[in-house]
Design a protein around this motif. Structure first.
Motif, mmCIF file in Angstrom:
data_model
loop_
_atom_site.group_PDB
_atom_site.id
_atom_site.type_symbol
_atom_site.label_atom_id
_atom_site.label_comp_id
_atom_site.label_asym_id
_atom_site.label_seq_id
_atom_site.Cartn_x
_atom_site.Cartn_y
_atom_site.Cartn_z
ATOM 1 N N LEU A 6 -16.921 1.485 -3.638
ATOM 2 C CA LEU A 6 -16.108 2.221 -4.591
ATOM 3 C C LEU A 6 -15.228 3.249 -3.890
ATOM 4 N N VAL A 7 -15.793 4.004 -2.969
ATOM 5 C CA VAL A 7 -15.026 5.032 -2.269
ATOM 6 C C VAL A 7 -13.978 4.386 -1.362
ATOM 7 N N ARG A 8 -14.309 3.275 -0.725
ATOM 8 C CA ARG A 8 -13.307 2.564 0.085
ATOM 9 C C ARG A 8 -12.171 2.061 -0.802
ATOM 10 N N TYR A 9 -12.506 1.536 -1.973
ATOM 11 C CA TYR A 9 -11.492 1.067 -2.911
ATOM 12 C C TYR A 9 -10.602 2.218 -3.365
ATOM 13 N N LEU A 10 -11.208 3.338 -3.720
ATOM 14 C CA LEU A 10 -10.446 4.507 -4.154
ATOM 15 C C LEU A 10 -9.506 4.975 -3.051
ATOM 16 N N THR A 11 -9.990 5.001 -1.827
ATOM 17 C CA THR A 11 -9.167 5.416 -0.698
ATOM 18 C C THR A 11 -7.987 4.471 -0.500
ATOM 19 N N ARG A 12 -8.221 3.166 -0.657
ATOM 20 C CA ARG A 12 -7.118 2.199 -0.542
ATOM 21 C C ARG A 12 -6.089 2.408 -1.651
ATOM 22 N N CYS A 13 -6.550 2.678 -2.859
ATOM 23 C CA CYS A 13 -5.628 2.925 -3.977
ATOM 24 C C CYS A 13 -4.768 4.152 -3.701
ATOM 25 N N ILE A 14 -5.375 5.207 -3.202
ATOM 26 C CA ILE A 14 -4.633 6.425 -2.888
ATOM 27 C C ILE A 14 -3.624 6.152 -1.783
ATOM 28 N N GLU A 15 -4.026 5.378 -0.785
ATOM 29 C CA GLU A 15 -3.108 5.032 0.299
ATOM 30 C C GLU A 15 -1.900 4.253 -0.240
ATOM 31 N N THR A 16 -2.148 3.324 -1.152
ATOM 32 C CA THR A 16 -1.060 2.566 -1.772
ATOM 33 C C THR A 16 -0.123 3.502 -2.533
ATOM 34 N N ASP A 17 -0.690 4.430 -3.293
ATOM 35 C CA ASP A 17 0.129 5.401 -4.023
ATOM 36 C C ASP A 17 0.956 6.264 -3.065
ATOM 37 N N ASN A 18 0.346 6.677 -1.967
ATOM 38 C CA ASN A 18 1.069 7.501 -0.996
ATOM 39 C C ASN A 18 2.240 6.736 -0.387
ATOM 40 N N HIS A 19 2.058 5.437 -0.147
ATOM 41 C CA HIS A 19 3.161 4.623 0.368
ATOM 42 C C HIS A 19 4.297 4.556 -0.655
ATOM 43 N N ALA A 20 3.943 4.443 -1.921
ATOM 44 C CA ALA A 20 4.959 4.408 -2.972
ATOM 45 C C ALA A 20 5.723 5.733 -3.020
ATOM 46 N N TYR A 21 5.010 6.847 -2.900
ATOM 47 C CA TYR A 21 5.677 8.152 -2.889
ATOM 48 C C TYR A 21 6.581 8.287 -1.669
#
Length: 82
Positions: A6-21
């Motif tokens: 779950l924490v690895r998944y959350l971290t990947r989601c945040i990384e994806t969002d940061n790339h979008a920003y």
């Protein structure tokens, strides 16, 4: 999904969002991010790192695990099961 997944998944989601920003910043400039969620993403990522370093015997571990599960639900992707 176990807590570590779950924490690895959350971290990947945040990384994806940061790339979008980063894309928005590059394309439209810094003013496009004035009301962004970047500070919130940084705080959630910080909590995830804290959780990864935390001893499961720590009295805060269960509460932080629950908080990260709730935050992960905000991504509402099929991979996450409540």
């Amino acid at each position: 999904m176990d807590d570590h997944d779950l924490v690895r998944y959350l971290t990947r989601c945040i990384e994806t969002d940061n790339h979008a920003y980063a894309y928005v910043l590059d394309r439209f400039g810094g003013e496009a991010l004035l009301d962004s969620q970047l500070p919130m993403l940084d705080m959630v990522e910080s909590l995830a790192r804290d959780w990864q370093a935390m001893d499961p015997a720590d009295e805060r571990y269960v509460g932080l695990t629950h908080a990260l599960r709730v935050i992960t639900q905000a991504y509402s992707r099929p991979l996450v099961e409540g």
